[in-house]
Design a protein around this motif. Structure first.
Motif, mmCIF file in Angstrom:
data_model
loop_
_atom_site.group_PDB
_atom_site.id
_atom_site.type_symbol
_atom_site.label_atom_id
_atom_site.label_comp_id
_atom_site.label_asym_id
_atom_site.label_seq_id
_atom_site.Cartn_x
_atom_site.Cartn_y
_atom_site.Cartn_z
ATOM 1 N N ARG A 29 23.453 -23.929 -17.289
ATOM 2 C CA ARG A 29 24.766 -24.337 -16.784
ATOM 3 C C ARG A 29 25.844 -23.349 -17.202
ATOM 4 N NH1 ARG A 29 26.341 -26.750 -12.694
ATOM 5 N NH2 ARG A 29 24.749 -28.340 -13.062
ATOM 6 N N ASN A 30 25.807 -22.920 -18.474
ATOM 7 C CA ASN A 30 26.789 -21.935 -18.929
ATOM 8 C C ASN A 30 26.642 -20.626 -18.169
ATOM 9 O OD1 ASN A 30 27.876 -23.679 -20.804
ATOM 10 N ND2 ASN A 30 26.666 -22.888 -22.530
ATOM 11 N N LEU A 31 25.398 -20.268 -17.884
ATOM 12 C CA LEU A 31 25.165 -19.039 -17.143
ATOM 13 C C LEU A 31 25.760 -19.128 -15.744
ATOM 14 C CD1 LEU A 31 23.849 -16.272 -16.952
ATOM 15 C CD2 LEU A 31 21.697 -17.386 -16.365
ATOM 16 N N LEU A 32 25.579 -20.269 -15.076
ATOM 17 C CA LEU A 32 26.168 -20.465 -13.757
ATOM 18 C C LEU A 32 27.689 -20.396 -13.819
ATOM 19 C CD1 LEU A 32 23.880 -23.371 -12.532
ATOM 20 C CD2 LEU A 32 24.011 -21.100 -11.521
ATOM 21 N N ASN A 33 28.263 -20.980 -14.871
ATOM 22 C CA ASN A 33 29.717 -20.949 -15.010
ATOM 23 C C ASN A 33 30.230 -19.533 -15.209
ATOM 24 O OD1 ASN A 33 29.877 -23.712 -14.730
ATOM 25 N ND2 ASN A 33 29.883 -24.125 -16.932
ATOM 26 N N LYS A 34 29.481 -18.721 -15.962
ATOM 27 C CA LYS A 34 29.875 -17.327 -16.149
ATOM 28 C C LYS A 34 29.933 -16.601 -14.808
ATOM 29 C CE LYS A 34 28.482 -16.093 -20.857
ATOM 30 N NZ LYS A 34 27.665 -15.159 -21.659
ATOM 31 N N MET A 35 28.940 -16.884 -13.982
ATOM 32 C CA MET A 35 28.918 -16.254 -12.667
ATOM 33 C C MET A 35 30.064 -16.748 -11.798
ATOM 34 S SD MET A 35 24.837 -16.387 -11.800
ATOM 35 C CE MET A 35 23.618 -15.641 -12.881
ATOM 36 N N ALA A 36 30.417 -18.002 -11.948
ATOM 37 C CA ALA A 36 31.408 -18.616 -11.069
ATOM 38 C C ALA A 36 32.808 -18.067 -11.279
ATOM 39 C CB ALA A 36 31.408 -20.131 -11.279
ATOM 40 N N VAL A 37 33.116 -17.612 -12.504
ATOM 41 C CA VAL A 37 34.496 -17.197 -12.782
ATOM 42 C C VAL A 37 34.735 -15.718 -12.526
ATOM 43 C CG1 VAL A 37 34.817 -19.040 -14.471
ATOM 44 C CG2 VAL A 37 33.977 -16.816 -15.230
ATOM 45 N N ALA A 38 33.685 -14.949 -12.214
ATOM 46 C CA ALA A 38 33.862 -13.517 -11.961
ATOM 47 C C ALA A 38 34.496 -13.306 -10.594
ATOM 48 C CB ALA A 38 32.526 -12.803 -12.047
ATOM 49 N N ARG A 39 35.599 -12.590 -10.559
ATOM 50 C CA ARG A 39 36.308 -12.377 -9.290
ATOM 51 C C ARG A 39 36.560 -10.892 -9.014
ATOM 52 N NH1 ARG A 39 34.790 -16.427 -8.005
ATOM 53 N NH2 ARG A 39 35.829 -18.376 -7.408
ATOM 54 N N THR A 40 37.018 -10.158 -10.027
ATOM 55 C CA THR A 40 37.375 -8.756 -9.831
ATOM 56 C C THR A 40 36.205 -7.846 -10.157
ATOM 57 O OG1 THR A 40 38.127 -8.425 -12.092
ATOM 58 C CG2 THR A 40 39.714 -9.361 -10.529
ATOM 59 N N GLU A 41 36.374 -6.571 -9.825
ATOM 60 C CA GLU A 41 35.340 -5.605 -10.171
ATOM 61 C C GLU A 41 35.199 -5.470 -11.678
ATOM 62 O OE1 GLU A 41 33.023 -3.318 -8.488
ATOM 63 O OE2 GLU A 41 33.247 -5.173 -7.364
ATOM 64 N N ARG A 42 36.316 -5.604 -12.393
ATOM 65 C CA ARG A 42 36.205 -5.579 -13.861
ATOM 66 C C ARG A 42 35.387 -6.778 -14.346
ATOM 67 N NH1 ARG A 42 37.974 -3.217 -18.236
ATOM 68 N NH2 ARG A 42 38.217 -4.440 -20.155
ATOM 69 N N ASP A 43 35.668 -7.949 -13.771
ATOM 70 C CA ASP A 43 34.860 -9.130 -14.117
ATOM 71 C C ASP A 43 33.387 -8.867 -13.853
ATOM 72 O OD1 ASP A 43 37.175 -10.497 -14.742
ATOM 73 O OD2 ASP A 43 37.272 -11.572 -12.821
ATOM 74 N N ARG A 44 33.142 -8.213 -12.738
ATOM 75 C CA ARG A 44 31.765 -7.942 -12.344
ATOM 76 C C ARG A 44 31.079 -7.018 -13.348
ATOM 77 N NH1 ARG A 44 30.149 -4.111 -7.631
ATOM 78 N NH2 ARG A 44 27.937 -4.502 -7.371
#
Length: 552
Positions: free
Chosen positions: A110-125
């Motif tokens: 679940r935490n892993l999915l949440n980490k993926m969910a909040v990435a928006r920018t290329e820096r986040d990526r």
């Protein structure tokens, strides 16, 4: 309950942690399983992605080298099918963390999915890319070669360096091979690990169902006894799978046979009498057995060597008090053993090495610690003491005892001591050498009566064998047409003789209070040095807990 969202904003739907785990274990993809936003959804600043990637790697040279070699191209956060497959494989693997006794909070899907969910920018990526690679390497290390980074810090007598694989190699495999197969390959491939994992699941099921019932409040029960206490023993043995269900209240022949089998599985005297030691083991809680199994799984990971343990190898389970020769994963010879005493400076360490030779008619060179602690005090007051030992100088010459030794202290005593070959030699007729800095080896002994004991902790650290001649024959068989005659004829000369093994044999000194057999129950042994209790505490400090996946 939590709601999750894919990185492109697709709603995952309301799914409980248990529900997510069930879906993952079934190998299915939730609607909208994280696919990450398509490239056009980002500002797509390549430099921001690369800069975040490079900055967050810091001094992690192994991971950094992998990304530099591929010009920082992602393996997790791309929009392609291969990246999706890796993300899904990671989520599925995290869903199995509890099955392997890994720290579940550290590997929470679940935490892993949440980490993926909040990435928006290329820096986040970029930050997410590194985070996923770190998680993968951490998970791979824990599952493949052990959770505890340095077992020697838990107990100084555990002399093991974990067989860690290089991070760059792990990532390179992930980038080029099927991710689901990569995760399967991380699991130690031994039958022992598989059976321990099954035992873990069975014990967890037992605990969820209420355990093995009430303990047996008796000091001793034996054949012919009757009454409610016998019924309590009957119920306990039935619950543990040692006795078929019945209504008897008598300690009969069936119960005696069940107790004998239980005793065999727990390293006890097989007399069929439920005395103090046997009753103590019968009353051990399943939770404590589960701890032993989880620790055994961790120890099995420490021996998950890239090169394997050896087509032929010697395995000494210290707390089982047996030494075995293993050929092609089958026991071809075994004998009882004696190990070091519980006193800390006499305990036998755990390590692996290679047996290169045996010495027939050996001298016994007395360890310095024994000279200083035991023999020098006697020699200071009586130069003729311990007359069965020779005192020799640095050039190997026998020293006269006439001058006395009162002038020497433990630090200034300049001599060595040895016992000549013969029937009273402390090493018996043969010793088996795998040269190591701990000065540990296997050997014969004239003290044969000790092998009748069930707990055999009597030596100064080396390992004594009950059947050393047969052990020698088995080792010599691949290189001698008649190993028995070769050994015995050499022995009869009475002369000290070194016999080199044509092919060195790996030796693994292990410590397993829980271990399995191909058929039958899990075997348990006493934690005679207290090492498994220390390891369990260390695993708890790393986040491992009992029944963790049933608490949420």
């Amino acid at each position: 309950m939590n709601e999750g969202f894919a990185m492109n904003g697709t709603k995952l739907g309301r799914v409980s942690t248990g529900g997510l785990r069930a879906v993952v274990l079934a190998g299915l993809m939730l609607a909208g399983t994280p696919t990450l936003a398509a490239p056009q959804a980002f500002a797509f600043e390549v430099t921001a992605y690369k800069q975040a990637l490079a900055e967050s790697l810091g001094e992690e040279e192994g991971i950094a080298a992998f990304y530099r070699a591929r010009n920082f191209d992602p393996i997790w956060t791309g929009a392609d099918d291969a990246s999706r497959a890796r993300r899904l494989a990671l989520i599925e693997a995290f869903g199995m963390a509890d099955v392997h006794g890994l720290p579940t909070a550290k590997y929470d899907a679940r935490n892993l999915l949440n980490k993926m969910a909040v990435a928006r920018t290329e820096r986040d990526r970029g930050l997410l890319e590194v985070s996923l690679s770190r998680l993968f390497i951490s998970f791979a290390n824990d599952l493949q070669s052990g959770i505890i980074d340095d077992p020697g810090r838990v107990d100084s007598q555990i002399k093991r360096e974990l067989p860690r694989r290089a991070p760059a190699d792990l990532l390179a495999r992930l980038a080029s091979e099927r991710p689901d197969m990569i995760f399967r390959s991380l699991v130690p491939p031994t039958q022992e690990y598989s059976r321990l994992m099954r035992a873990k699941l069975e014990l967890e099921h037992t605990i969820r169902q209420g355990g093995w019932g009430a303990t047996v409040p008796a000091a001793k029960l034996e054949r012919g006894d009757t009454g409610e206490i016998v019924v309590a023993l009957r119920n306990r043995l039935e619950a543990m799978g040692y006795l078929k269900p019945s209504l008897t209240a008598r300690y009969d022949s069936d119960m005696e046979a069940a107790v004998r089998l239980f005793q065999a599985d727990h390293g006890l005297a097989e007399d069929g009498v439920a005395g103090g030691a046997t009753m103590g083991e019968i009353n051990v809680a399943p939770e404590d057995r589960l701890k032993s199994v989880i620790v055994a799984m961790e120890r099995e990971r420490w021996l998950n060597l890239p090169e394997g343990r050896g087509k032929r190898h010697i395995l000494v389970n210290l707390v089982d008090f047996h030494a075995r020769i293993i050929d092609d994963d089958k026991v071809t010879f075994e004998t009882r053993s004696v190990i070091g005493h519980q006193e800390h400076d006499r305990r036998t360490p755990e390590f692996s090495d290679e047996m290169t030779h045996m010495v027939i008619n050996p001298f016994w060179y007395v360890p310095r610690s024994i000279i200083v602690k035991e023999y020098l005090p006697l020699l200071r007051s009586n130069p003729g003491a311990v007359g069965h030992l020779e005192i020799i100088d640095a050039r190997g010459r026998v020293v006269s005892r006439g001058q006395g030794f009162a002038q020497y202290s433990g630090s200034s005593f300049p001599f060595s001591m040895r016992q000549r070959p013969g029937p009273r030699n402390a090493l018996g007729s043969v010793k088996f050498m795998f040269p190591n800095k701990y000065n540990i080896y296997l050997h014969d002994t004239p003290s044969q009566s000790l092998f009748s004991q069930t707990v055999r902790t009597f030596s100064h650290g080396c390992i004594r064998l009950d059947d050393p001649h047969e052990f020698a024959y088995a080792l010599l068989a691949p290189q001698e047409a008649d190993p028995v005659n070769f050994f015995q004829s050499t022995l009869r000369t009475g002369r000290n003789a070194k016999v080199t093994l044509d092919t060195p044999v790996p030796v693994h000194l292990i410590y397993r209070t829980a271990f399995t057999k191909a058929k039958g129950h899990v075997n348990y042994r006493a934690d005679v040095y207290g090492r498994d209790a220390e390891i369990w505490r260390a695993l708890q400090n790393e986040g491992v807990s009992l029944m963790s996946h049933w608490e949420s």
